[in-house]
Design a protein around this motif. Structure first.
Motif, mmCIF file in Angstrom:
data_model
loop_
_atom_site.group_PDB
_atom_site.id
_atom_site.type_symbol
_atom_site.label_atom_id
_atom_site.label_comp_id
_atom_site.label_asym_id
_atom_site.label_seq_id
_atom_site.Cartn_x
_atom_site.Cartn_y
_atom_site.Cartn_z
ATOM 1 N N VAL A 82 0.840 -1.196 0.000
ATOM 2 C CA VAL A 82 0.000 0.000 0.000
ATOM 3 C C VAL A 82 0.878 1.249 0.000
ATOM 4 C CG1 VAL A 82 -1.639 1.331 1.398
ATOM 5 C CG2 VAL A 82 -1.932 -1.134 1.121
ATOM 6 N N VAL A 83 0.441 2.252 -0.745
ATOM 7 C CA VAL A 83 1.096 3.552 -0.762
ATOM 8 C C VAL A 83 0.067 4.566 -0.269
ATOM 9 C CG1 VAL A 83 2.145 5.331 -2.210
ATOM 10 C CG2 VAL A 83 2.538 2.925 -2.729
ATOM 11 N N LEU A 84 0.418 5.317 0.777
ATOM 12 C CA LEU A 84 -0.465 6.362 1.285
ATOM 13 C C LEU A 84 -0.033 7.699 0.704
ATOM 14 C CD1 LEU A 84 -0.771 5.411 5.049
ATOM 15 C CD2 LEU A 84 -2.476 5.097 3.247
ATOM 16 N N ILE A 85 -1.002 8.461 0.208
ATOM 17 C CA ILE A 85 -0.742 9.783 -0.359
ATOM 18 C C ILE A 85 -1.682 10.772 0.322
ATOM 19 C CG2 ILE A 85 -0.728 11.199 -2.442
ATOM 20 C CD1 ILE A 85 -0.444 8.516 -4.012
ATOM 21 N N ALA A 86 -1.098 11.827 0.882
ATOM 22 C CA ALA A 86 -1.888 12.896 1.498
ATOM 23 C C ALA A 86 -1.833 14.104 0.580
ATOM 24 C CB ALA A 86 -1.322 13.253 2.866
ATOM 25 N N ALA A 87 -2.902 14.889 0.560
ATOM 26 C CA ALA A 87 -2.936 16.075 -0.297
ATOM 27 C C ALA A 87 -3.697 17.199 0.383
ATOM 28 C CB ALA A 87 -3.593 15.739 -1.637
#
Length: 98
Positions: A82-87
């Motif tokens: 899993v890759v977590l991306i915050a924006a």
């Protein structure tokens, strides 16, 4: 001094790769290099992220909140890590030296 008239809005994103967090501002439709800040191995706090944005010459747009998205490292592979991306939406401010 932060100038309201010269503010431009962009999306800042944060992701982790090889255990280290990286925050960058996506300067779409420009030829400018995307500003970035690298953190250590712990998840950056809200204050850490805000301070890093400030150093890069940006601040969150009033009312904007961080959103988190889960992606996979290998597209279409349900067994992929899993890759977590915050924006968050940010705006630039004047008086910044790159």
């Amino acid at each position: 001094m932060r100038g309201q008239e010269s503010a431009r809005e962009f999306t800042a994103q944060m992701s982790v790769r090889e255990g280290r967090w990286r925050l960058y501002v996506a300067l779409m439709n420009t030829t400018e290099r995307w500003p970035e800040h690298r953190f250590g191995r712990t998840v950056p706090t809200f204050t850490d992220r805000t301070n890093a944005l400030s150093v890069l010459g940006f601040e969150p747009v009033p009312g904007a909140e961080w959103t988190w998205t889960e992606d996979s490292e290998t597209h279409g592979d349900p067994a992929s890590p899993v890759v977590l991306i915050a924006a968050i939406r940010v705006r630039s401010w004047s008086g910044v030296s790159a």
